[in-house]
Design an enzyme around this catalytic site. Structure first.
Site, PDB file in Angstrom:
ATOM      1  N   SER A 125       2.266  12.772  10.713  1.00  0.00           N
ATOM      2  CA  SER A 125       2.559  11.709   9.761  1.00  0.00           C
ATOM      3  C   SER A 125       1.941  10.397  10.217  1.00  0.00           C
ATOM      4  O   SER A 125       1.788  10.148  11.429  1.00  0.00           O
ATOM      5  CB  SER A 125       4.081  11.548   9.692  1.00  0.00           C
ATOM      6  N   TYR A 149      12.945  10.791  13.692  1.00  0.00           N
ATOM      7  CA  TYR A 149      11.969  11.584  12.930  1.00  0.00           C
ATOM      8  C   TYR A 149      10.558  11.331  13.469  1.00  0.00           C
ATOM      9  O   TYR A 149       9.809  12.255  13.775  1.00  0.00           O
ATOM     10  CB  TYR A 149      12.040  11.238  11.436  1.00  0.00           C
ATOM     11  N   LYS A 153       7.658  13.750  15.669  1.00  0.00           N
ATOM     12  CA  LYS A 153       6.236  13.983  15.354  1.00  0.00           C
ATOM     13  C   LYS A 153       5.361  13.616  16.553  1.00  0.00           C
ATOM     14  O   LYS A 153       4.412  14.338  16.885  1.00  0.00           O
ATOM     15  CB  LYS A 153       5.808  13.167  14.131  1.00  0.00           C
TER      16      LYS A 153
END
Ligand code: NAD
Ligand code: UFG
Length: 331
Positions: A125, A149, A153
């Site tokens: 992302s 989150y 990643k």
């Protein structure tokens, strides 16, 4: 017959990628635990492509189950979408996010290694660019995060980089998505968030169908032309097509490459609202609200590397993203 395994293939981006893979002639296996999607999506993928899909209900954290899939099939590469993605939820429940995203990836990679399948395309992302890099974001910039989150990643990118450094047979592509919106032209698949959406496009969509009264625009005092936040919205079908190029790349190459999938163009919140109004013919009521914690003013991709190494670039503009997204929502 060699198959491509798609983890999280029933989800928003995964389902669109499955359609593109099937259209391109690949045989695919979807593995999904349906924590954020429904099995019916798989039937829709089959309807759109007029092809059959092999489906496993499986959690990536379940090593034995994942091994069963590899044992029963000849899998030459994996496109790994499976993960939880809501930033706010990740702050409330970090353990669940780290467990699902990081442990799920590790168990998948252990199974891949066991069955000598060493080609993977991973859903990363733009969030890994953190808050301190200048735009446009270039792949060699340092990575960081502001929430669990995002850290999941960053951590998974690291794990994959280390894995490919330790064993030269691995081919890894870290795809850094910008802001995917829109839907397949069929209107059959699209983004279906449960509860109140966190992201701008699905929120606008709920206002358009009168499920929510108005949009809260998070800040109009950013240093941008209209004061609202700027993002690089990309049509989900363009994004899905980028996975075909990335798959082709990892099948032919080893090592790790991080690649942005964006358009390179920024659109403000108010510009997206206007484009959606034009596409839908609906008035989107909005109110200016305080800035959302953790948001940055501007985020868009440098797209040169995607062109250079994947021979891919986005094609659709904001109007088409809104038209196709609205077709799905209004159906
Ligand atoms: P999504 O929630 O629609 O799809 C994810 C799918 O993975 C769902 O079908 C879910 O049921 C499944 N899943 C989750 N955990 C699983 C597990 N442990 N085992 C098996 N299946 C599991 O999300 P999406 O928007 O399609 O995103 C796909 C990937 O792309 C995610 O990894 C996400 O973090 C990443 N990403 C998304 C965006 C975005 O804006 N949508 C942006 C950047 C990156
Ligand atoms: N926004 C509003 N009102 C809303 C929702 C969003 O004004 O109700 C604004 C935000 O402040 C921001 C823009 O709309 O300026 C886009 O917000 P999104 O939540 O749609 O997207 P973000 O860029 O904040 O984040 C998304 C995903 C992240 C991912 C990132 C980059 O949520 O997980 O894109 O891919 F990391």
């Amino acid at each position: 017959m060699p198959h491509i395994m798609i983890t999280g293939g029933a989800g928003y981006i995964g389902s669109h990628t499955c359609v593109q893979l099937l259209n391109a002639g690949y045989d695919i296996i979807i593995a999904d635990n349906f924590s954020n999607s429904k099995p019916e999506v798989v039937e829709k993928i089959e309807r759109i492509s007029d092809k059959k899909v092999k489906l496993y209900e499986a959690d990536m954290r379940d090593f034995e189950k994942v091994c069963e899939i590899f044992g029963e099939n000849e899998i030459e590469a994996v496109i790994h979408f499976a993960g939880l993605k809501a930033v706010g939820e990740s702050c409330e429940n970090p353990l669940e996010y780290y467990h699902n995203n990081i442990c799920g990836t590790i168990e998948l990679l252990r199974a891949m290694k066991k069955y000598s399948c060493k080609k993977i395309v991973f859903s990363s992302s733009a969030t890994v660019y953190g808050t301190d890099n200048p735009v446009p974001y270039i792949e060699h910039y340092p990575t960081s995060a502001t929430n669990p989150y995002g850290y999941s990643k960053v951590a998974i990118e690291r794990i994959l980089i280390d894995l490919a450094a330790a064993d030269s047979e691995w081919g890894v592509c870290l795809l850094r998505y910008f802001n995917p919106i829109g839907a397949d032209e069929s209107g059959l698949i699209g983004e279906e968030p449960s509860g109140i959406p966190n992201n701008l496009f699905p929120y606008i969509a709920r206002v358009a169908i009168d499920k929510l009264s108005h949009l809260n625009v998070f800040g109009d005092d950013y240093d941008t032309p209209d004061g609202t936040g700027i993002r690089d919205y990309i049509h989900v079908v363009d994004l899905a097509k980028g996975h075909l190029n990335a798959l082709d790349y990892v099948l032919k190459n080893t090592g790790t490459q991080a690649v942005n999938l964006g358009t390179g163009k920024g659109t403000s919140v108010l510009e997206l609202v206007a484009a959606f109004e034009k596409a839908s013919g609906k008035k989107i009521e909005y109110k200016i609200a305080p800035r959302r914690a953790g948001d940055i003013a501007v985020c868009y991709a440098d797209t040169k590397k995607a062109k250079q190494i994947l021979n891919w670039q986005a094609e659709s503009d904001i109007d088409k993203m809104c038209t196709d997204g609205w077709r799905f929502i209004s159906a």
